[in-house]
Every structure is written in structure tokens, then in C-alpha cells.
Design an enzyme around this catalytic site. Sequence first.
Site, PDB file in Angstrom:
ATOM      1  CE1 TYR A   1       3.812  -3.060  12.563  1.00  0.00           C
ATOM      2  CE2 TYR A   1       2.718  -1.557  14.067  1.00  0.00           C
ATOM      3  CZ  TYR A   1       3.316  -1.806  12.852  1.00  0.00           C
ATOM      4  OH  TYR A   1       3.432  -0.787  11.933  1.00  0.00           O
TER       5      TYR A   1
ATOM      6  NE  ARG B   1      -6.100   5.431  16.982  1.00  0.00           N
ATOM      7  CZ  ARG B   1      -6.748   5.433  18.156  1.00  0.00           C
ATOM      8  NH1 ARG B   1      -7.207   6.558  18.662  1.00  0.00           N
ATOM      9  NH2 ARG B   1      -6.919   4.305  18.814  1.00  0.00           N
TER      10      ARG B   1
ATOM     11  CB  SER C   1       3.558 -12.354   1.779  1.00  0.00           C
ATOM     12  OG  SER C   1       3.981 -11.127   2.315  1.00  0.00           O
TER      13      SER C   1
ATOM     14  CG  PHE D   1       7.738   0.601   2.218  1.00  0.00           C
ATOM     15  CD1 PHE D   1       7.132   1.572   2.996  1.00  0.00           C
ATOM     16  CD2 PHE D   1       8.354   0.992   1.037  1.00  0.00           C
ATOM     17  CE1 PHE D   1       7.138   2.892   2.608  1.00  0.00           C
ATOM     18  CE2 PHE D   1       8.361   2.320   0.647  1.00  0.00           C
ATOM     19  CZ  PHE D   1       7.747   3.273   1.436  1.00  0.00           C
TER      20      PHE D   1
ATOM     21  CG  ASN E   1      -6.719  -6.325  11.330  1.00  0.00           C
ATOM     22  OD1 ASN E   1      -7.447  -7.157  11.855  1.00  0.00           O
ATOM     23  ND2 ASN E   1      -5.654  -6.647  10.599  1.00  0.00           N
TER      24      ASN E   1
ATOM     25  CG  ASP F   1      11.063 -13.330   2.430  1.00  0.00           C
ATOM     26  OD1 ASP F   1       9.901 -13.749   2.517  1.00  0.00           O
ATOM     27  OD2 ASP F   1      11.660 -12.749   3.372  1.00  0.00           O
TER      28      ASP F   1
ATOM     29  CE1 TYR G   1      -3.258   2.922   0.629  1.00  0.00           C
ATOM     30  CE2 TYR G   1      -2.801   2.744   2.984  1.00  0.00           C
ATOM     31  CZ  TYR G   1      -3.427   3.389   1.931  1.00  0.00           C
ATOM     32  OH  TYR G   1      -4.220   4.478   2.176  1.00  0.00           O
TER      33      TYR G   1
ATOM     34  N   GLY H   1      -6.648  -2.629  23.974  1.00  0.00           N
ATOM     35  CA  GLY H   1      -5.397  -1.955  23.616  1.00  0.00           C
ATOM     36  C   GLY H   1      -5.584  -0.605  22.943  1.00  0.00           C
TER      37      GLY H   1
HETATM   38  N1  UFG Z   1     -12.138   1.413  14.682  1.00  0.00           N
HETATM   39  C1  UFG Z   1     -13.481   1.104  14.769  1.00  0.00           C
HETATM   40  N2  UFG Z   1     -13.954   0.047  14.042  1.00  0.00           N
HETATM   41  C2  UFG Z   1     -13.152  -0.709  13.228  1.00  0.00           C
HETATM   42  C3  UFG Z   1     -11.785  -0.379  13.155  1.00  0.00           C
HETATM   43  C4  UFG Z   1     -11.310   0.682  13.897  1.00  0.00           C
HETATM   44  O1  UFG Z   1     -14.237   1.764  15.479  1.00  0.00           O
HETATM   45  O2  UFG Z   1     -13.655  -1.673  12.614  1.00  0.00           O
HETATM   46  C5  UFG Z   1     -11.607   2.575  15.430  1.00  0.00           C
HETATM   47  C6  UFG Z   1     -10.552   2.231  16.451  1.00  0.00           C
HETATM   48  O3  UFG Z   1     -11.121   1.872  17.678  1.00  0.00           O
HETATM   49  C7  UFG Z   1      -9.760   3.532  16.503  1.00  0.00           C
HETATM   50  C8  UFG Z   1      -9.866   4.074  15.085  1.00  0.00           C
HETATM   51  O4  UFG Z   1     -10.995   3.440  14.509  1.00  0.00           O
HETATM   52  O5  UFG Z   1     -10.361   4.445  17.365  1.00  0.00           O
HETATM   53  C9  UFG Z   1      -8.641   3.766  14.221  1.00  0.00           C
HETATM   54  O6  UFG Z   1      -8.355   2.370  14.269  1.00  0.00           O
HETATM   55  P1  UFG Z   1      -7.326   1.693  13.248  1.00  0.00           P
HETATM   56  O7  UFG Z   1      -7.319   0.225  13.541  1.00  0.00           O
HETATM   57  O8  UFG Z   1      -7.637   2.110  11.855  1.00  0.00           O
HETATM   58  O9  UFG Z   1      -5.938   2.371  13.599  1.00  0.00           O
HETATM   59  P2  UFG Z   1      -5.102   2.381  14.982  1.00  0.00           P
HETATM   60  O10 UFG Z   1      -4.920   3.814  15.324  1.00  0.00           O
HETATM   61  O11 UFG Z   1      -5.662   1.495  15.988  1.00  0.00           O
HETATM   62  O12 UFG Z   1      -3.725   1.713  14.510  1.00  0.00           O
HETATM   63  C10 UFG Z   1      -3.094   2.147  13.328  1.00  0.00           C
HETATM   64  C11 UFG Z   1      -2.372   0.987  12.668  1.00  0.00           C
HETATM   65  C12 UFG Z   1      -1.172   0.577  13.428  1.00  0.00           C
HETATM   66  C13 UFG Z   1      -0.337   1.743  13.681  1.00  0.00           C
HETATM   67  C14 UFG Z   1      -1.120   2.829  14.377  1.00  0.00           C
HETATM   68  C15 UFG Z   1      -0.301   4.071  14.615  1.00  0.00           C
HETATM   69  O13 UFG Z   1      -3.224  -0.128  12.571  1.00  0.00           O
HETATM   70  O14 UFG Z   1      -0.444  -0.354  12.672  1.00  0.00           O
HETATM   71  O15 UFG Z   1      -2.221   3.190  13.592  1.00  0.00           O
HETATM   72  O16 UFG Z   1       0.421   4.403  13.524  1.00  0.00           O
HETATM   73  F1  UFG Z   1       0.697   1.353  14.453  1.00  0.00           F
END
Ligand code: UFG
Length: 335
Positions: A149, A231, A35, A81, A198, A59, A12, A294
Site C-alpha cells: 500500500y 498517532r 466499491s 481519492f 482495521n 471506475d 470517507y 508492522g
Molecule cells: N490499534 C489497536 N487496536 C485496533 C486497531 C488499532 O490497538 O483494533 C492501534 C494500533 O496498534 C496503532 C493505533 O491503534 O497503535 C492506530 O492504528 P490504525 O490502524 O488506526 O492506524 P495506523 O497508524 O496503523 O495506520 C493508519 C492507516 C494507514 C495510514 C497510516 C498513516 O491505516 O492507511 O495511518 O497515515 F497509512
Amino acid sequence: MGKILLTGGAGYIGSHTYVELKAAGHEVVIIDNFSNARKDVIDRLAQITDSPVLVHEGDVLDKAFLATVFASHDFDAVIHFAAKKAVGESVEKPLEYFETNCTGFSTLLMAMKEAGVFRVVFSSTATVYGEPLSLPYTEDHRIAPVSPYAQSKVTCETLLKHLKEADDRWTYGVLRYFNPAGAHDSALIGEDPNDIPNNLMPYIAKVATGELPQLTVFGDDYNTPDGTGVRDYIHVVDLAQGHVQSVDKLIYDNSTHILNLGTGTGYSVFDMLRAYEKACQKPLAYTVGPRRAGDIDCFYADPASAREILGFEARRGLDDMCRTSWNWVSRLRNV
Ligand code: UFG
């Protein structure tokens, strides 16, 4: 202009960085094990840049493969990356995360050293900071990784520090990303996770295309204005341009830097959902569920150092992120 090796260049952020490096006049070679990337990304990169893409499939853990790549090209720098990036998965599979992220990186650094290449830009993350002691996060905020991670990224950052202390020929850029979003204006490349996403943005995108029925908002009782997590979302093309500025800094100024790449502005889950509804012009279904383990209430970057040191400026806003994401996914899924 330099010749640059991009590991994970079909992914990405890697693919968007490829386009920006080419636009800036650099020669670029990609290595990727595919992958977590589709092979047709390479054809799409050729289409966007209107030139053939040099790619070696392999790899970063494969020493012989890396030696062949470095023997075939005279690189000025490497942008790394290629890594695993799912926080939740890393809790289930810490060994795999350390192997790919840490051993992969040290294997790459060893191959660089043997080839006499001493400039590297490293993909790090804002999650290295952990629970915020103060916001915005500045680069000197204390480091407190909570997931395997995040720890794997801290370990790589620390390795770079020791490496430079041991041998001053090394120069590096550590870029701590906030939350990447959006896609290229061409709608030919973007984020396209194979499994159920995720992260928030790709999840919302799949609700918009009809692949998933609704978004689950992970908690609306956080200490934020609307109760949902806040965020710092940054457009992936801005992020990609930050890499061009970082690698240029290494090539032309030989100057090591550790920087946040974010916008400095926080948006909530509901802000994102509403902005996406505007982009795709339809209401998107959601339900409020429990908090995700978390998760933190709120975090965003202090982008001042990146501006000062690299001249980095995130120019694209929330509407650009949603519009380009929607253009990309709706075209991909024929919606
Ligand atoms: N959220 C939801 N529903 C979902 C997914 C996320 O409500 O289905 C919420 C989370 O609770 C959070 C916000 O949306 O409040 C953002 O969540 P993300 O999973 O998109 O991002 P994070 O901030 O949790 O984590 C991301 C990346 C990590 C990285 C981090 C900081 O996944 O790899 O940002 O750079 F480390």
C-alpha cells in the site's frame, strides 16, 4: 471559483471534501465505483449542501468512462481519492493494490492530459515515511515504504514528479495524511466500513454501538508514555478543508506542493479509548493483545509547512473527533 472532479468522492474523506468544496463555492463532480461507499451517501451530500449532486458511476481504470466524463465537463482541477487503503490487505493482494492505486492513477492522468487538465491533488499517506528516523516527520524525512500500500502511494508521488519534470504545465499537491477520525457535524456522513475495521477509531465506534464486543489493544509494551501506540489523529473536516486550500493553491497560484496534513499532536490508544468513553458516556470493554505486525511505536506530523504554504490549521481536537464520530454511528445504528 473552479470546477473540480473528485474521484472517490463518495468515500470517507472524499465525501467530507465534497461538502467543504461546495461551501467554498466550487462546482464539484463526483466519480465513484461504489466499491467501498454506500450509494445513499449521494443523497446525504445533497441534503447537507441543499443542492443536487453531480455524480458519474464508474471506475478510474476505465479509459472510455473517463474520456466521457472529461468530455462532458470543463474541469479546472482533479482531486484523486479513489484507491484501496488497507495496509494488511495490500500485503495479501499486492497486484490488486498496484492495479487500482497505480494503474488507476496513471489512467486518470492520461485522461487529464488528453483533456488539457493539468492540476491534481493526490491523496498520499504518512506511511510513505516508514520507520521514523526523527519525529515529528517533516516532508523531507526519508521515504521508506514497508507495505505494498505504502509503496503504491510512493510510486504515484514519483510519477507526479517525473510528469512535472517532463511537462511543466502540470502542477500538483501531494497531501500526506496522518490518521483521519471523526465525522461531519450533521451526522449524515462519516466512516462506515463494511467489514471488521482495521483501524482504531472505526473499531472503537463499533464497540460503542455494541456491534463488536471489545477492543483489542495491539500491545501495551511500546516505548510510549502508557505503552500503547501513539498517532496523530486529525479530524476529517479539517483534512477536507486542507484539500480545499490545496486545490485553491493549484488553481490560483499554480504552485506545486508536497505536505503533511496532521495536527502535530500524538495520542495513544488509551487516550482515544478514554475520549470515546467520554463522548458516548459509557465504559468500553477492551483487552490487551499482542503487537500487530508492522506497527510503529509512535508517529506524528510536523504541520508547519502546511500552515506556511496553505494556511492550514487543524482546529478540531480529540473531543470533537469522538463526539462527531459517536453522533454519526449512534444515529446510523439507531443506538
Ligand atoms: N490499534 C489497536 N487496536 C485496533 C486497531 C488499532 O490497538 O483494533 C492501534 C494500533 O496498534 C496503532 C493505533 O491503534 O497503535 C492506530 O492504528 P490504525 O490502524 O488506526 O492506524 P495506523 O497508524 O496503523 O495506520 C493508519 C492507516 C494507514 C495510514 C497510516 C498513516 O491505516 O492507511 O495511518 O497515515 F497509512
